[in-house]
Design a protein around this motif. Structure first.
Motif, short mmCIF file in Angstrom:
data_model
loop_
_atom_site.label_atom_id
_atom_site.label_comp_id
_atom_site.label_asym_id
_atom_site.label_seq_id
_atom_site.Cartn_x
_atom_site.Cartn_y
_atom_site.Cartn_z
N MET A 119 147.94 -24.79 113.98
CA MET A 119 148.44 -23.77 114.91
C MET A 119 149.41 -24.37 115.92
O MET A 119 149.24 -25.50 116.36
CB MET A 119 147.28 -23.16 115.71
CG MET A 119 146.46 -22.21 114.90
SD MET A 119 145.19 -21.53 115.96
CE MET A 119 146.10 -20.21 116.71
N THR A 120 150.39 -23.58 116.31
CA THR A 120 151.29 -24.03 117.37
C THR A 120 150.59 -23.86 118.72
O THR A 120 149.59 -23.13 118.83
CB THR A 120 152.58 -23.19 117.39
OG1 THR A 120 152.22 -21.83 117.73
CG2 THR A 120 153.29 -23.20 116.04
N PHE A 121 151.14 -24.53 119.76
CA PHE A 121 150.57 -24.37 121.09
C PHE A 121 150.69 -22.91 121.54
O PHE A 121 149.81 -22.38 122.20
CB PHE A 121 151.29 -25.30 122.08
CG PHE A 121 150.90 -26.75 121.91
CD1 PHE A 121 149.65 -27.19 122.31
CD2 PHE A 121 151.78 -27.66 121.36
CE1 PHE A 121 149.28 -28.53 122.15
CE2 PHE A 121 151.42 -29.00 121.21
CZ PHE A 121 150.17 -29.44 121.59
N GLU A 122 151.79 -22.27 121.18
CA GLU A 122 151.98 -20.87 121.59
C GLU A 122 150.91 -19.97 120.97
O GLU A 122 150.33 -19.11 121.63
CB GLU A 122 153.36 -20.37 121.15
CG GLU A 122 154.49 -21.06 121.87
CD GLU A 122 155.85 -20.55 121.45
OE1 GLU A 122 155.92 -19.66 120.58
OE2 GLU A 122 156.84 -21.05 121.98
N GLN A 123 150.63 -20.20 119.69
CA GLN A 123 149.59 -19.39 119.03
C GLN A 123 148.24 -19.63 119.69
O GLN A 123 147.50 -18.70 119.96
CB GLN A 123 149.52 -19.73 117.54
CG GLN A 123 150.70 -19.21 116.75
CD GLN A 123 150.73 -19.75 115.33
OE1 GLN A 123 150.32 -20.89 115.06
NE2 GLN A 123 151.22 -18.94 114.40
N ALA A 124 147.94 -20.91 119.94
CA ALA A 124 146.62 -21.23 120.52
C ALA A 124 146.49 -20.65 121.93
O ALA A 124 145.42 -20.14 122.29
CB ALA A 124 146.44 -22.74 120.56
N ALA A 125 147.57 -20.69 122.71
CA ALA A 125 147.50 -20.18 124.09
C ALA A 125 147.30 -18.66 124.11
O ALA A 125 146.85 -18.10 125.11
CB ALA A 125 148.79 -20.54 124.84
#
Ligand SMILES: NC(=O)c1ccc[n+]([C@@H]2O[C@H](COP(=O)([O-])OP(=O)(O)OC[C@H]3O[C@@H](n4cnc5c(N)ncnc54)[C@H](OP(=O)(O)O)[C@@H]3O)[C@@H](O)[C@H]2O)c1
Length: 321
Positions: A119-125
């Motif tokens: 997962m990207t950081f954006e998805q995780a956030a």
């Protein structure tokens, strides 16, 4: 470090991008270099101090307790307090705590989990508050069982897009309610049936549900309760009349919540590692994927909050730090 700061209650206009001291972690905290954050309605409630009840919930009575907003974050651990045992410098994590609209923040160890590698950081956030709200509403308060008929009102927003996918992952037959422009999106994330609330009064359709998750509770609790089957559960988590609806809940609960009767439940999500780990399992299995509507930079946080406050986000609004 750079952060979006406010010193009083007010509109998004009072938010300023400022240079502030980098925080130091307490013994049970990790210092995280924040790569992405996401915006929740909670942010504009705490920004404005409205409804007034939020000031009584520990966010500061006359003056806000938190100068930096932003509850959802994903990033890299940069340092850890002396009692932290689960994370080390360099770990990629996501989780929740206040202070996400900044380059660095300190977050309690028990409110963080490792970010899935894919997962990207954006998805995780995008996950923590909305994902936990959806999970706890459906699984814990709604006691969702496989095969049940579930209706999700507000299926296209932050909580709703997680709720549709989590309900499907738990084996439910899902009806999603949203406006016409979002019908296809809600279908695409797994809803079996979709209803356009601008065209149909779905509370009066005659159909009965085992569980209703309402992200947009209205002024009357009687309408949704009539759409429950005789043992159905109505869980409401938000809406412009949330407090009035909670007062009604107090009055009506004894009438509906007889031993085997219908149940009305309001809830506040709780951030905890166990449920973040449960969500991580669903994310890693590909059963849940965050829906990201718009991305903003750190300096654009005021615009991001203004957009969310309009009440028609399509999934999550993310801040790239
Ligand atoms: N209790 C808790 O712990 C908790 C936690 C998180 C959030 N919340 C609350 O839950 C609510 C939803 O949060 P969120 O993050 O999903 O907000 P959001 O991302 O702003 O989503 C709002 C959604 O509501 C839909 N909507 C607007 N008017 C509607 C209507 N008349 N009928 C049905 N849907 C309508 C919009 O869909 P269309 O654009 O298709 O109209 C939009 O997708 C908020 O009130 C928030 O404060 C509570």
């Amino acid at each position: 470090m750079k952060a979006i700061v406010r010193t009083k209650y007010g509109s998004p206009d009072i938010l300023e991008l400022k240079e502030v001291d980098k925080p130091a972690p307490k013994d049970n905290q990790a210092l995280v270099r924040i790569c992405a954050a996401s915006v929740n309605p909670l942010d504009w409630h705490i920004l404005r101090g409205k409804p007034f009840l939020v000031r009584l919930m520990g966010f500061g009575f006359l003056k806000p307790k938190h100068q930096i907003l932003g509850a959802d974050i994903a990033g890299r651990v940069e340092a850890v307090g002396k009692d932290v045992t689960q994370f080390k410098v360099g770990d990629e994590v996501f989780g929740a705590g206040m202070g996400g609209f900044a380059e660095y923040g300190c977050f309690r160890e028990d409110k963080l989990v490792l970010k899935p590698v894919a997962m990207t950081f954006e998805q995780a956030a995008a996950v923590p508050v909305a994902g936990l709200t959806a999970l706890q509403a459906l699984r814990d308060n709604g006691r969702l069982q496989a095969g049940q008929q579930v209706l999700i009102n507000g299926a296209s927003g932050g909580v709703g897009t997680f709720a549709v996918q989590i309900a499907k992952a738990l084996g439910a037959h899902v009806t999603g309610v949203c406006s016409g422009r979002n019908l296809e999106m809600v279908r695409s994330i797994g809803a079996d049936h979709v209803i356009d609330y601008t065209k149909e009064d779905f509370w009066r359709s005659g159909k009965e549900y085992d569980l209703i998750l309402d992200n947009n509770a209205g002024r009357s609790l009687l309408k949704p309760v009539r759409a429950l089957n005789p043992t159905g559960i109505y869980v409401f988590v938000g809406g412009s009349a949330f407090i009035l609806t909670m007062l009604q809940e107090l009055i009506l609960k004894p009438l509906f919540s007889r031993k085997k009767g219908r149940k009305i439940v309001s809830m506040m999500a709780r951030v905890n590692q166990k449920d973040l780990a449960f969500l991580t399992g669903l994310l890693e299995a590909g059963k849940v994927m965050p829906v990201i509507d718009r991305r903003y930079t750190l300096s654009e946080v005021p615009e991001a909050i203004r957009y969310l406050e309009e009440g028609h986000a399509r999934g999550k609004v993310v801040i790239t730090v």
